[in-house]
Motif scaffolding. Structure first.
Motif, short mmCIF file in Angstrom:
data_model
loop_
_atom_site.label_atom_id
_atom_site.label_comp_id
_atom_site.label_asym_id
_atom_site.label_seq_id
_atom_site.Cartn_x
_atom_site.Cartn_y
_atom_site.Cartn_z
N ARG A 1 0.84 -1.19 0.00
CA ARG A 1 0.00 0.00 0.00
C ARG A 1 0.87 1.25 0.00
O ARG A 1 2.06 1.20 0.30
N ASP A 2 0.22 2.36 -0.26
CA ASP A 2 0.87 3.65 -0.08
C ASP A 2 0.87 3.96 1.42
O ASP A 2 -0.17 3.89 2.06
N PRO A 3 2.03 4.32 1.99
CA PRO A 3 2.07 4.62 3.43
C PRO A 3 1.09 5.72 3.85
O PRO A 3 0.64 5.74 5.00
N HIS A 4 0.75 6.62 2.94
CA HIS A 4 -0.20 7.68 3.27
C HIS A 4 -1.62 7.17 3.45
O HIS A 4 -2.47 7.86 4.01
N ASP A 5 -1.88 5.94 2.96
CA ASP A 5 -3.22 5.36 3.09
C ASP A 5 -3.38 4.52 4.36
O ASP A 5 -4.44 3.94 4.59
N VAL A 6 -2.33 4.47 5.18
CA VAL A 6 -2.33 3.64 6.37
C VAL A 6 -2.76 4.47 7.58
O VAL A 6 -2.34 5.61 7.75
N TYR B 1 -1.24 -3.84 4.98
CA TYR B 1 -2.30 -3.65 5.98
C TYR B 1 -2.63 -2.18 6.15
O TYR B 1 -1.76 -1.30 6.10
N SER B 2 -3.91 -1.89 6.38
CA SER B 2 -4.36 -0.51 6.39
C SER B 2 -4.59 0.07 7.78
O SER B 2 -4.67 1.27 7.94
N ASP B 3 -4.70 -0.79 8.83
CA ASP B 3 -4.86 -0.26 10.18
C ASP B 3 -4.20 -1.23 11.17
O ASP B 3 -3.77 -2.32 10.81
N LEU B 4 -4.14 -0.80 12.42
CA LEU B 4 -3.39 -1.55 13.42
C LEU B 4 -3.98 -2.92 13.71
O LEU B 4 -3.25 -3.91 13.89
N PHE C 1 -3.03 -5.24 11.06
CA PHE C 1 -1.60 -5.52 11.07
C PHE C 1 -1.24 -6.59 12.10
O PHE C 1 -0.21 -7.26 11.97
N GLN C 2 -2.07 -6.78 13.11
CA GLN C 2 -1.82 -7.84 14.09
C GLN C 2 -1.87 -9.23 13.45
O GLN C 2 -1.41 -10.20 14.05
N ARG C 3 -2.42 -9.32 12.24
CA ARG C 3 -2.51 -10.61 11.55
C ARG C 3 -1.32 -10.88 10.63
O ARG C 3 -1.28 -11.92 9.96
N VAL C 4 -0.36 -9.97 10.58
CA VAL C 4 0.77 -10.14 9.68
C VAL C 4 1.56 -11.39 10.03
O VAL C 4 1.63 -11.80 11.19
N ASP C 5 2.15 -12.02 9.03
CA ASP C 5 2.97 -13.21 9.25
C ASP C 5 4.31 -12.82 9.87
O ASP C 5 4.93 -11.83 9.48
#
Length: 381
Positions: free
Chosen positions: A31-36, A362-365, A368-372
């Motif tokens: 994603r674009d970091p500005h969209d996070v 991932y777009s929100d926190l 992001f907790q589901r990241v591998d």
């Protein structure tokens, strides 16, 4: 599933991992970091960043708590520290920063003895009121911290001063403290009587965290009083590697969500988060937010002037911390949001978090907790 290893014939132990032992693996879209979004909310209070300033005198003054609040975080003032013991603590802060070590290292009994003398000054309830009023007048969310040992003595003063978020923070905090010498604190009964959200900890395991969640706490601090300035591992033999600790407490949050019929308790990593990479991995392991000590002590505005210490360093009988040199990196705003001129993860902490989330898609926190993650023990160069 828990895998245990044998330590001789008498003891078996679970394998635990520090944040240095794990790494995030990008395996989906970017994603674009500005969209996070890195926004975070606890109870009715919303924050633009998941950053809490640790209630340590080298990190948080009323001024830095206000500054962090205006930058989207939550500054927690230590209500047992220098700002509530001295009408003007700038002189003793300067003295602590100027203390010279006779042996050139972190540990120096002369420095520890002087810290104990400085912190022996009594806590003045009127200063608790004045400091919290100063923060409130700025318009930011007001948060203050007491240890369980001082809670019953000062909590009424804190509530009367108008605190928004109450933090009960200790090296290790349990839902039930047993004592033959004095009436124990019943956290569940205590929190039930309060009209403000309470964050409590530290806890480093599934069962103690679940018990703290059942007290009605809005958030649980994950940690054991560690970090750059802590010596609890050397002094007491207690240590909880943070990656495993956060994951275990996050599992307690999940199970308590089912048990309580939908009550969500926030998990806040507290300790050993010195760089942006540590923050990223703490959230990946399941934390909703992070409480920062060392990382914010490096700000130009930090009261410690490049030095960092905790309350444990001045304990009158069993000190478990040192005054350590962390240096000064950048003004607080630049330290959080950049631009960074450092390649070691000590500045632009939020920018790095955004970029990691964007790199893994991932777009929100919560997402992001589901990241591998993988176990990848760090080897120093």
């Amino acid at each position: 599933m828990t895998y245990e290893i044998e330590i001789g014939r008498f003891k078996r132990a679970a394998q635990a991992y520090s944040l240095d032992d794990v790494a995030i693996v990008p395996d989906r879209r970017t994603r674009d970091p500005h969209d996070v979004s890195v926004a975070w909310q606890i109870d009715a209070y919303q924050f633009e960043t998941p950053i809490l300033g640790a209630p340590m005198d080298s990190v948080m003054s009323p001024g830095t708590a206000i500054a962090l609040g205006k930058l989207g975080g939550l500054g927690v003032l230590n209500l047992e520290g220098l700002w509530t013991r001295y009408a003007d603590p700038t002189q003793v802060l300067g003295e602590i920063a100027a203390l010279e070590s006779a042996n050139g290292g972190h540990f120096d009994p002369v420095i520890t003895a002087r810290l104990q003398e400085i912190y022996a000054a009594p806590i003045q309830p009127e200063l608790i009121t004045a400091r919290l009023a100063e923060i409130r007048e700025s318009g930011v969310t007001v948060a203050g911290s007491l240890t369980p040992q001082r809670l019953q003595e000062h909590y009424k003063t804190v509530l009367a001063a108008g605190v928004d978020v109450f933090v009960i923070r200790g090296t290790t905090v349990s839902a039930e403290h047993v004592s033959k010498n004095h009436k124990p604190l019943n956290l569940k009964a205590f929190i039930y009587e309060l009209d403000v959200p309470v964050i409590v900890g530290g806890a480093a395991g599934y069962t103690p965290a679940l018990h703290l969640m059942r007290t009605g706490a809005a958030g649980v601090l994950v940690g054991f009083g560690g970090g750059a300035s802590g010596t609890t591992r050397r002094a007491l033999g207690i240590h909880a590697p943070m990656a495993s600790a956060i994951s275990n407490v996050a599992a307690a949050r999940r199970d308590y969500l089912d048990e309580s019929g939908g009550r969500y308790v926030h998990v806040i990593a507290d300790g050993g988060l010195g760089t942006s990479g540590d923050i990223v991995k703490a959230i990946a392991m399941g934390a909703d937010a992070v409480m920062l000590g060392t990382a914010l002590a490096r700000a130009t505005e930090a009261p410690g002037a490049g030095w960092h210490w905790g309350m444990e360093a001045a304990h009158e009988n069993n000190p478990r911390g040192d005054r350590v040199r962390v240096g000064t990196v950048a003004p607080l705003e630049q330290l959080l949001f950049g631009p960074s001129h450092h390649t070691n993860g000590t500045s632009n902490l939020i920018g790095a978090l955004r970029r990691s989330m964007a790199t893994t898609g991932y777009s929100d926190l919560k997402e992001f907790q589901r990241v591998d993650v993988v176990v990848s023990p760090y080897e120093a160069d």
